[in-house]
Design a protein around this motif. Structure first.
Motif, PDB file in Angstrom:
ATOM      1  N   ASN A 260       0.537  -1.481  -0.217  1.00  8.24           N
ATOM      2  CA  ASN A 260       0.040  -0.024  -0.315  1.00  8.24           C
ATOM      3  C   ASN A 260       0.412   1.230  -0.042  1.00  8.24           C
ATOM      4  O   ASN A 260       1.941   1.704   0.859  1.00  8.24           O
ATOM      5  N   ILE A 261       0.629   2.275  -0.851  1.00  2.96           N
ATOM      6  CA  ILE A 261       1.217   2.896  -0.530  1.00  2.96           C
ATOM      7  C   ILE A 261       1.882   4.079   0.479  1.00  2.96           C
ATOM      8  O   ILE A 261       2.542   4.673   0.434  1.00  2.96           O
ATOM      9  N   ARG A 262       0.219   4.253   1.167  1.00  2.00           N
ATOM     10  CA  ARG A 262       0.460   5.425   2.219  1.00  2.00           C
ATOM     11  C   ARG A 262       1.354   4.701   2.971  1.00  2.00           C
ATOM     12  O   ARG A 262       1.960   5.065   4.809  1.00  2.00           O
ATOM     13  N   ILE A 263       1.492   2.976   3.533  1.00  2.00           N
ATOM     14  CA  ILE A 263       2.427   2.082   4.194  1.00  2.00           C
ATOM     15  C   ILE A 263       4.279   3.004   3.964  1.00  2.00           C
ATOM     16  O   ILE A 263       4.813   3.424   4.723  1.00  2.00           O
ATOM     17  N   ILE A 264       4.033   2.848   2.001  1.00  2.00           N
ATOM     18  CA  ILE A 264       5.573   3.200   2.242  1.00  2.00           C
ATOM     19  C   ILE A 264       5.503   5.162   2.352  1.00  2.00           C
ATOM     20  O   ILE A 264       6.992   5.098   3.000  1.00  2.00           O
ATOM     21  N   MET A 275      10.687  10.115  -0.283  1.00  2.00           N
ATOM     22  CA  MET A 275       9.979   9.413  -1.378  1.00  2.00           C
ATOM     23  C   MET A 275      10.795   9.050  -2.661  1.00  2.00           C
ATOM     24  O   MET A 275      10.676   8.360  -2.871  1.00  2.00           O
ATOM     25  N   SER A 276      11.659  10.186  -2.992  1.00  2.00           N
ATOM     26  CA  SER A 276      12.633   9.843  -4.955  1.00  2.00           C
ATOM     27  C   SER A 276      13.247   8.584  -4.230  1.00  2.00           C
ATOM     28  O   SER A 276      13.870   8.546  -4.709  1.00  2.00           O
ATOM     29  N   LYS A 277      13.503   8.344  -3.104  1.00  2.00           N
ATOM     30  CA  LYS A 277      15.120   7.315  -2.771  1.00  2.00           C
ATOM     31  C   LYS A 277      13.451   5.742  -2.329  1.00  2.00           C
ATOM     32  O   LYS A 277      13.965   4.602  -1.879  1.00  2.00           O
ATOM     33  N   MET A 278      12.674   6.221  -2.631  1.00  2.00           N
ATOM     34  CA  MET A 278      11.595   4.689  -2.163  1.00  2.00           C
ATOM     35  C   MET A 278      11.462   4.264  -3.809  1.00  2.00           C
ATOM     36  O   MET A 278      10.470   5.486  -4.029  1.00  2.00           O
ATOM     37  N   TYR A 279      11.151   3.693  -4.799  1.00  2.00           N
ATOM     38  CA  TYR A 279      11.047   2.892  -5.724  1.00  2.00           C
ATOM     39  C   TYR A 279       9.994   2.109  -5.499  1.00  2.00           C
ATOM     40  O   TYR A 279       9.848   0.948  -4.920  1.00  2.00           O
ATOM     41  N   ASN A 280       8.995   2.131  -6.645  1.00  2.00           N
ATOM     42  CA  ASN A 280       7.719   1.972  -6.260  1.00  2.00           C
ATOM     43  C   ASN A 280       7.324   1.468  -7.542  1.00  2.00           C
ATOM     44  O   ASN A 280       7.285   2.386  -9.017  1.00  2.00           O
ATOM     45  N   THR A 281       6.547   0.231  -7.453  1.00  3.22           N
ATOM     46  CA  THR A 281       5.640   0.045  -8.997  1.00  3.22           C
ATOM     47  C   THR A 281       4.124  -0.385  -8.380  1.00  3.22           C
ATOM     48  O   THR A 281       3.252  -1.570  -9.381  1.00  3.22           O
ATOM     49  N   ILE A 282       3.786  -0.295  -7.257  1.00  2.00           N
ATOM     50  CA  ILE A 282       2.551  -0.319  -6.768  1.00  2.00           C
ATOM     51  C   ILE A 282       0.987  -0.165  -7.693  1.00  2.00           C
ATOM     52  O   ILE A 282       0.351  -0.891  -8.152  1.00  2.00           O
ATOM     53  N   ASN A 287      -0.432  -5.930  -5.138  1.00  2.00           N
ATOM     54  CA  ASN A 287       0.596  -6.502  -4.569  1.00  2.00           C
ATOM     55  C   ASN A 287       0.920  -7.881  -4.977  1.00  2.00           C
ATOM     56  O   ASN A 287      -0.331  -8.398  -5.262  1.00  2.00           O
ATOM     57  N   ILE A 288       2.085  -8.410  -5.615  1.00  2.00           N
ATOM     58  CA  ILE A 288       2.306 -10.187  -5.424  1.00  2.00           C
ATOM     59  C   ILE A 288       3.450  -9.743  -4.585  1.00  2.00           C
ATOM     60  O   ILE A 288       3.388 -11.545  -4.706  1.00  2.00           O
ATOM     61  N   SER A 289       2.864 -10.329  -3.475  1.00  3.98           N
ATOM     62  CA  SER A 289       3.415 -11.098  -2.309  1.00  3.98           C
ATOM     63  C   SER A 289       4.687 -11.231  -2.475  1.00  3.98           C
ATOM     64  O   SER A 289       5.695 -10.171  -3.085  1.00  3.98           O
ATOM     65  N   ALA A 290       5.496 -12.430  -2.255  1.00  3.32           N
ATOM     66  CA  ALA A 290       6.768 -12.120  -2.620  1.00  3.32           C
ATOM     67  C   ALA A 290       7.251 -11.591  -3.316  1.00  3.32           C
ATOM     68  O   ALA A 290       8.565 -11.763  -3.729  1.00  3.32           O
ATOM     69  N   ILE A 293       9.035  -7.464  -4.288  1.00  4.37           N
ATOM     70  CA  ILE A 293      10.459  -7.055  -4.356  1.00  4.37           C
ATOM     71  C   ILE A 293      11.616  -7.112  -5.651  1.00  4.37           C
ATOM     72  O   ILE A 293      12.440  -5.914  -5.957  1.00  4.37           O
ATOM     73  N   PRO A 294      11.994  -8.185  -6.290  1.00  8.81           N
ATOM     74  CA  PRO A 294      12.467  -8.865  -7.196  1.00  8.81           C
ATOM     75  C   PRO A 294      12.009  -7.563  -8.097  1.00  8.81           C
ATOM     76  O   PRO A 294      13.189  -7.164  -8.779  1.00  8.81           O
ATOM     77  N   ILE A 295      10.634  -8.054  -8.381  1.00  7.58           N
ATOM     78  CA  ILE A 295      10.521  -7.380  -9.715  1.00  7.58           C
ATOM     79  C   ILE A 295      10.339  -5.939  -8.868  1.00  7.58           C
ATOM     80  O   ILE A 295      10.777  -5.267 -10.348  1.00  7.58           O
ATOM     81  N   THR A 296      10.212  -5.365  -8.644  1.00  5.69           N
ATOM     82  CA  THR A 296      10.868  -3.793  -8.029  1.00  5.69           C
ATOM     83  C   THR A 296      11.987  -3.425  -8.400  1.00  5.69           C
ATOM     84  O   THR A 296      12.586  -2.709  -9.020  1.00  5.69           O
TER      85      THR A 296
END
Ligand code: UT7
Length: 330
Positions: A260-264, A275-282, A287-290, A293-296
């Motif tokens: 959830n982007i709000r958690i990040i 936030m520029s140091k937080m890379y996101n793909t959400i 949410n693709i669970s496990a 992280i590797p996808i992002t």
């Protein structure tokens, strides 16, 4: 502590069918909206694996081939395949066995590990120790989930969150100072009902009753998991910085589990990290669970944000409840 290891290759694959937020209203008639989903989660779309004859091993193998190609490692040179998932093709055999067969990793051992959304971080800790000790040379991690098969499409609080996909990482011995500075893991099994698939395991095997009661679907207490996550993520970031001796300025990039982007945003604010140091793909993948992280990581690398030599923080959290993080030089 410093554990030398290199993430030599990355790969990713998604389900084939794009599902935007309007789909839940138009196709399912759910009482939700693009506005609510976007505002409350940051998600705009996700991908589902629509072919009923395909399962996690199919997208897992696709992501694995990419990771091997990037690393320049032949399938027959892989020593071990670890698959992190809570949605394996079957209860048995391990999906890692199916993936190794599919990609032609004929000399590799294989096993699955299940720690839900923390799966990639835990698998990386396993793989890093193995290559650093000299036990193995090439360990392939495939982390991913096909969650659409476990969603109750009448439960608007959960079904809008998740997507299908897998990310892969090929872990080898370090070459240029790559490795892990700090690791932090934790688990709290005191309230499993907060995030649970109630039936299908030995506690509650499949029966007519479990099917009728829809107990094979993922159940989540969203509010409680949200509260847990906004506490545990910054706590883990803080502990990792303390253990590594690095300042927050020295960390180039954080990739957090995409729930959830709000958690990040809450974690970034609490830690004073932009936030520029937080890379996101959400927004794109949900949410693709496990797999998140590797996808992002793959996306960040492809877009030249994650570079060789970058100092990277990773944090997974979710079912268990569980959490795990590390800081590494990529
Ligand atoms: O990867 C595993 C880890 N998972 C997570 O980290 C998920 C953590 N949880 C969350 O991301 C959020 O809790 C959700 C996105 C699941 C829910 O957001 P929220 O802001 O916590 O909403 P809520 O559960 O407090 O519900 C607020 C309202 C409720 O209505 P009332 O009771 O105030 O009338 C819900 O029924 O929003 C309603 N609601 C919806 N409305 C429109 C819940 N889902 C939806 C929806 N569309 N899809």
């Amino acid at each position: 502590m410093f554990i030398p290891m290199k993430i030599a290759g990355l790969g990713m694959a998604l389900g084939d069918k794009v599902i935007d937020n309007d789909w839940f209203v138009k196709e399912l008639g759910l009482d939700t909206s693009d506005e609510w989903i976007t505002e409350r989660t940051g998600i705009k779309k996700r991908y589902f694996l629509s072919d009923p004859d395909k399962a996690l091993s199919y997208i897992g193998a696709k992501s694995a081939r990419q990771a091997l190609e990037m690393a320049g490692v032949k399938p027959e040179d892989v020593d071990l395949v670890i698959c992190a998932t809570f949605t394996p093709d079957y209860q048995m055999p391990a999906t890692a066995c199916l993936i190794k067969e599919e990609i032609g990793a004929k000399n590799a051992g294989a096993y699955d590990m299940q720690i839900a959304c923390s799966g990639f971080v835990y698998a990386l800790i396993n793989a890093a120790s193995m290559v650093a000790s000299g036990m193995f040379k090439n360990v392939l991690i495939v982390a991913g989930d096909v969650i659409s098969r476990f969603l109750d499409f009448e439960d608007r609080g959960t079904c809008i969150l998740f997507g299908d996909g897998a990310g892969a990482a090929l872990i080898t011995q370090a070459e240029n100072g790559e490795g892990i500075f700090a690791v932090e893991v934790g688990a709290d099994g005191s309230a499993p009902e907060k995030l649970l698939i109630p039936a299908g395991g030995s506690a509650r095997p499949a029966s007519e009753e479990t099917v009728k009661n829809k107990e094979h679907y993922l159940r989540m207490n969203g509010r409680e998991i949200f509260r847990f996550s906004v506490n545990v993520v910054p706590q883990t970031m803080k502990l990792l910085l303390e253990k590594s001796g690095l300042s927050k300025e020295e960390v180039d990039l954080w990739i957090l589990h995409q729930a959830n982007i709000r958690i990040i945003e809450a974690a970034a604010k609490r830690m004073g990290v932009p936030m520029s140091k937080m890379y996101n793909t959400i927004a794109e993948y949900g949410n693709i669970s496990a797999g998140t992280i590797p996808i992002t990581m793959y996306e960040a690398y492809k877009n030249n944000v994650l570079k060789r030599g970058s100092i990277l923080g990773l944090i997974g959290f979710g079912g268990g409840l569980s959490w795990g993080g590390l800081i590494l030089r990529f």
